[in-house]
Design a protein around this motif. Structure first.
Motif, PDB file in Angstrom:
ATOM      1  N   PRO A  26      -1.352  -1.286   6.578  1.00  0.00           N
ATOM      2  CA  PRO A  26      -1.910  -2.626   6.374  1.00  0.00           C
ATOM      3  C   PRO A  26      -3.219  -2.836   7.127  1.00  0.00           C
ATOM      4  O   PRO A  26      -3.406  -2.355   8.242  1.00  0.00           O
ATOM      5  CB  PRO A  26      -0.813  -3.544   6.929  1.00  0.00           C
ATOM      6  CG  PRO A  26      -0.141  -2.717   7.983  1.00  0.00           C
ATOM      7  CD  PRO A  26      -0.187  -1.298   7.485  1.00  0.00           C
ATOM      8  N   ARG A  30      -2.330  -6.577   4.475  1.00  0.00           N
ATOM      9  CA  ARG A  30      -2.091  -6.014   3.145  1.00  0.00           C
ATOM     10  C   ARG A  30      -2.337  -4.515   3.176  1.00  0.00           C
ATOM     11  O   ARG A  30      -3.266  -4.052   3.852  1.00  0.00           O
ATOM     12  CB  ARG A  30      -3.023  -6.650   2.107  1.00  0.00           C
ATOM     13  CG  ARG A  30      -2.882  -8.146   1.967  1.00  0.00           C
ATOM     14  CD  ARG A  30      -3.936  -8.686   1.010  1.00  0.00           C
ATOM     15  NE  ARG A  30      -3.732  -8.219  -0.357  1.00  0.00           N
ATOM     16  CZ  ARG A  30      -4.612  -8.402  -1.338  1.00  0.00           C
ATOM     17  NH1 ARG A  30      -5.771  -8.997  -1.087  1.00  0.00           N
ATOM     18  NH2 ARG A  30      -4.344  -7.985  -2.552  1.00  0.00           N
ATOM     19  N   ASP A  34      -3.706  -1.889  -1.844  1.00  0.00           N
ATOM     20  CA  ASP A  34      -3.652  -3.174  -2.534  1.00  0.00           C
ATOM     21  C   ASP A  34      -4.973  -3.920  -2.398  1.00  0.00           C
ATOM     22  O   ASP A  34      -5.395  -4.635  -3.317  1.00  0.00           O
ATOM     23  CB  ASP A  34      -2.512  -4.025  -1.982  1.00  0.00           C
ATOM     24  CG  ASP A  34      -1.146  -3.512  -2.407  1.00  0.00           C
ATOM     25  OD1 ASP A  34      -1.086  -2.421  -3.015  1.00  0.00           O
ATOM     26  OD2 ASP A  34      -0.137  -4.186  -2.121  1.00  0.00           O
ATOM     27  N   ARG A  35      -5.628  -3.763  -1.260  1.00  0.00           N
ATOM     28  CA  ARG A  35      -6.932  -4.399  -1.075  1.00  0.00           C
ATOM     29  C   ARG A  35      -7.963  -3.790  -2.027  1.00  0.00           C
ATOM     30  O   ARG A  35      -8.802  -4.499  -2.591  1.00  0.00           O
ATOM     31  CB  ARG A  35      -7.378  -4.264   0.378  1.00  0.00           C
ATOM     32  CG  ARG A  35      -6.495  -5.021   1.372  1.00  0.00           C
ATOM     33  CD  ARG A  35      -6.962  -4.804   2.809  1.00  0.00           C
ATOM     34  NE  ARG A  35      -8.240  -5.444   3.053  1.00  0.00           N
ATOM     35  CZ  ARG A  35      -8.393  -6.666   3.568  1.00  0.00           C
ATOM     36  NH1 ARG A  35      -7.316  -7.385   3.897  1.00  0.00           N
ATOM     37  NH2 ARG A  35      -9.588  -7.169   3.773  1.00  0.00           N
TER      38      ARG A  35
END
Length: 209
Positions: A26, A30, A34-35
């Motif tokens: 992360p 996130r 995903d970013r």
């Protein structure tokens, strides 16, 4: 610029980080992958190449052949899932937590600039555009490309390597392509910043706050 696709490469070994699933780490709460997928949220389709326990809805997932075969093999696997009429693709590493949609949009303008009609320039149209860092080094996995040019390059390299793309370097894939090198001049942290070490992740976390 119209519709484009995105292929996100998430199958690296992360040897300098002890072999962890680096794209799942992360940043700003996130996972990095995903970013990156969010930064290309307007791409159709979005393809993730690599292991993934959970991905956003609508993302196509595949693996390179063989698994762990490197970024060129992963790029080939990702391009195989694109729609037949896709003209442009963002080819991205999954460890670019500071990437933004605006940065991708800026790169895409270099493939079809509205203010530079082809009839008025002798410059060869680029096959792709990617960011360069402050020292002028290409960040090839933070770029956008013409799908036809990448597919032709993959075909050429497959023949040169006797049928296998496993272990092929990205520079060999892009050899001979016309690449527009784009320095980052926008506000905020550089979108090409990739996380290869724990210290890189900590630095990205500070920027993402």
């Amino acid at each position: 610029m119209g519709t484009y696709a995105a292929v996100v490469l998430a199958g690296g070994a992360a040897r300098r980080m002890g072999g962890v699933d680096k794209p799942a780490l992360p940043v700003g709460g996130r996972p990095m992958r995903d970013r990156v997928l969010a930064a290309v949220g307007d791409a159709r389709p979005r393809v993730l190449v690599g292991p993934a326990d959970a991905v956003p809805s609508g993302v196509r997932v595949t693996r390179e052949d063989p698994p762990g075969g490197g970024p060129v093999a992963a790029a080939a696997a990702g391009l195989a899932l694109l729609d037949a009429d896709t003209a442009f693709v963002a080819l991205l590493a999954a460890d670019l937590p500071l990437l933004t949609r605006a940065a991708i949009g800026g790169l895409l303008t270099h493939l079809a600039p509205d203010d530079l009609p082809a009839a008025t320039t002798s410059e060869q149209p680029p096959d792709g555009a990617c960011f360069v860092d402050g020292d002028g080094r290409r960040q090839s996995l933070c770029g956008v490309w013409r799908v036809a040019a990448l597919r032709a390059a993959l075909d050429r390299l497959t023949v040169e390597r006797g049928g296998s793309l496993s272990g092929a370097p990205v520079r060999a894939l892009l050899a001979g392509l016309v690449v527009r090198e784009v320095p980052w001049s926008g506000d905020g942290p550089p979108p090409w910043f990739d996380c290869d070490t724990d210290e890189d992740v900590r630095r990205a976390e500070e920027w993402a706050r």
